[in-house]
Design a protein around this motif. Sequence first.
Motif, PDB file in Angstrom:
ATOM      1  N   VAL A  68      -2.745   2.077  97.925  1.00  0.00           N
ATOM      2  CA  VAL A  68      -4.019   2.419  97.304  1.00  0.00           C
ATOM      3  C   VAL A  68      -5.046   1.421  97.831  1.00  0.00           C
ATOM      4  O   VAL A  68      -4.884   0.208  97.656  1.00  0.00           O
ATOM      5  CB  VAL A  68      -3.962   2.349  95.768  1.00  0.00           C
ATOM      6  CG1 VAL A  68      -5.340   2.645  95.179  1.00  0.00           C
ATOM      7  CG2 VAL A  68      -2.930   3.321  95.213  1.00  0.00           C
ATOM      8  N   LEU A  69      -6.086   1.919  98.488  1.00  0.00           N
ATOM      9  CA  LEU A  69      -7.159   1.061  98.969  1.00  0.00           C
ATOM     10  C   LEU A  69      -8.336   1.124  98.009  1.00  0.00           C
ATOM     11  O   LEU A  69      -8.733   2.213  97.561  1.00  0.00           O
ATOM     12  CB  LEU A  69      -7.614   1.488 100.364  1.00  0.00           C
ATOM     13  CG  LEU A  69      -6.633   1.277 101.520  1.00  0.00           C
ATOM     14  CD1 LEU A  69      -7.282   1.684 102.842  1.00  0.00           C
ATOM     15  CD2 LEU A  69      -6.163  -0.171 101.592  1.00  0.00           C
ATOM     16  N   LEU A  70      -8.910  -0.041  97.701  1.00  0.00           N
ATOM     17  CA  LEU A  70     -10.074  -0.159  96.826  1.00  0.00           C
ATOM     18  C   LEU A  70     -11.256  -0.602  97.676  1.00  0.00           C
ATOM     19  O   LEU A  70     -11.210  -1.671  98.298  1.00  0.00           O
ATOM     20  CB  LEU A  70      -9.809  -1.170  95.708  1.00  0.00           C
ATOM     21  CG  LEU A  70      -8.546  -0.943  94.869  1.00  0.00           C
ATOM     22  CD1 LEU A  70      -8.401  -2.050  93.819  1.00  0.00           C
ATOM     23  CD2 LEU A  70      -8.554   0.429  94.208  1.00  0.00           C
ATOM     24  N   VAL A  71     -12.312   0.207  97.709  1.00  0.00           N
ATOM     25  CA  VAL A  71     -13.455  -0.047  98.588  1.00  0.00           C
ATOM     26  C   VAL A  71     -14.702  -0.269  97.738  1.00  0.00           C
ATOM     27  O   VAL A  71     -15.126   0.626  97.001  1.00  0.00           O
ATOM     28  CB  VAL A  71     -13.672   1.125  99.563  1.00  0.00           C
ATOM     29  CG1 VAL A  71     -14.791   0.791 100.546  1.00  0.00           C
ATOM     30  CG2 VAL A  71     -12.383   1.462 100.305  1.00  0.00           C
ATOM     31  N   HIS A  72     -15.282  -1.446  97.863  1.00  0.00           N
ATOM     32  CA  HIS A  72     -16.424  -1.820  97.021  1.00  0.00           C
ATOM     33  C   HIS A  72     -17.732  -1.227  97.531  1.00  0.00           C
ATOM     34  O   HIS A  72     -17.789  -0.560  98.570  1.00  0.00           O
ATOM     35  CB  HIS A  72     -16.530  -3.342  96.932  1.00  0.00           C
ATOM     36  CG  HIS A  72     -16.886  -4.014  98.234  1.00  0.00           C
ATOM     37  ND1 HIS A  72     -18.168  -4.057  98.728  1.00  0.00           N
ATOM     38  CD2 HIS A  72     -16.120  -4.678  99.151  1.00  0.00           C
ATOM     39  CE1 HIS A  72     -18.197  -4.725  99.863  1.00  0.00           C
ATOM     40  NE2 HIS A  72     -16.957  -5.102 100.156  1.00  0.00           N
ATOM     41  N   GLY A  73     -18.824  -1.504  96.809  1.00  0.00           N
ATOM     42  CA  GLY A  73     -20.140  -0.992  97.162  1.00  0.00           C
ATOM     43  C   GLY A  73     -21.063  -2.042  97.747  1.00  0.00           C
ATOM     44  O   GLY A  73     -20.639  -3.108  98.199  1.00  0.00           O
ATOM     45  N   TYR A  74     -22.334  -1.722  97.712  1.00  0.00           N
ATOM     46  CA  TYR A  74     -23.412  -2.532  98.301  1.00  0.00           C
ATOM     47  C   TYR A  74     -23.622  -3.829  97.537  1.00  0.00           C
ATOM     48  O   TYR A  74     -23.545  -3.870  96.311  1.00  0.00           O
ATOM     49  CB  TYR A  74     -24.682  -1.689  98.290  1.00  0.00           C
ATOM     50  CG  TYR A  74     -25.969  -2.370  98.669  1.00  0.00           C
ATOM     51  CD1 TYR A  74     -26.244  -2.661  99.992  1.00  0.00           C
ATOM     52  CD2 TYR A  74     -26.932  -2.659  97.707  1.00  0.00           C
ATOM     53  CE1 TYR A  74     -27.459  -3.241 100.352  1.00  0.00           C
ATOM     54  CE2 TYR A  74     -28.138  -3.239  98.050  1.00  0.00           C
ATOM     55  CZ  TYR A  74     -28.399  -3.534  99.375  1.00  0.00           C
ATOM     56  OH  TYR A  74     -29.593  -4.109  99.723  1.00  0.00           O
TER      57      TYR A  74
END
Length: 319
Positions: A68-74
């Motif tokens: 499971v990859l967790l990708v953050h925001g700006y």
Amino acid sequence: MDKKKVYAVFSVMVVGLLAISGFVIYSGINVHPSISMFGTNHNSAILASNLHHYSKFPKASVTSSTYVLLVHGYNIENTTESDIWYQGVNMEQQIANAGYIVGVVSYYGEFTVNYSNGYKYTNNSFDGTIDTPIEQIAAALADAIYSISANENITLDIIAHSMGGLVVLYMLENYVFPNVNLQNFITLGTPFNGSYLAKIASFISIKYSGYQAEELSPGSAFLTELQTNVDNFTSAYPNTVFEVYIGTFDPWWGGYVFNSQNDGAVSYNSATYLGFSYVYEYPVLHCPTLDHLVDHGISYFEDQNIVNGILLNLSGTNY
């Protein structure tokens, strides 16, 4: 304009400014750095095996094939935003405890993925800032996925917050991975049609907000391309379940900025603009920073019900 309207408009502007300083709201600024990216043919998905320089990246040492990859925001501060997955109810830990190998992606500075099994992927040739085009982040994410799938078949789920969802979708529209079974693509408050708060924030930003902010603005060339090419995603990943989580807290400034329910930064209409397999609505805010601007507000990262729902999604259950 009467005094009440003046006060309301001024208050919304202040919220926009506070939110920018708190790293989550997107504003536009007219800059155009050169864009160097893999895969300029946007009419068809590109095989990951054809991407540049994959051989230079190490292959992961793993004990399981479910990730499971967790990708953050700006993040306007140009500092890591990936810590958000450990805040509140600690989504990262709960998913790892459920038996998945969780990779927390960070793309400001070096591009890294810290996995819960102890492996760390690093692309030290990448130097991400708020001027790094989303397209380049997507290419770096594709490299990272290839590093764990080049030598084995894996099952992959991706969870992305805010701009992170745009990074992931752009990657999925332009890259496919022969050894990857992408089971779920889950977004939390991703502005697939931009954020109207950017229209206000762009007038009052007191600090440079970067090229990413321009790409996030409604009507940007990036968003237009993303929307035009969405069929690339659905054709390349026909079995992937696309789940959209959107907050409907609708804080006091929401009525002045958005034309639908919203999480204080992204509207329901924007989050669901490209369609979905399932949509889940919760009365939450976009991020922990906004909690302090309302009474009794919590974000996606502080609501245990959202984590419970995501764990159901990961197990193959939709509700």
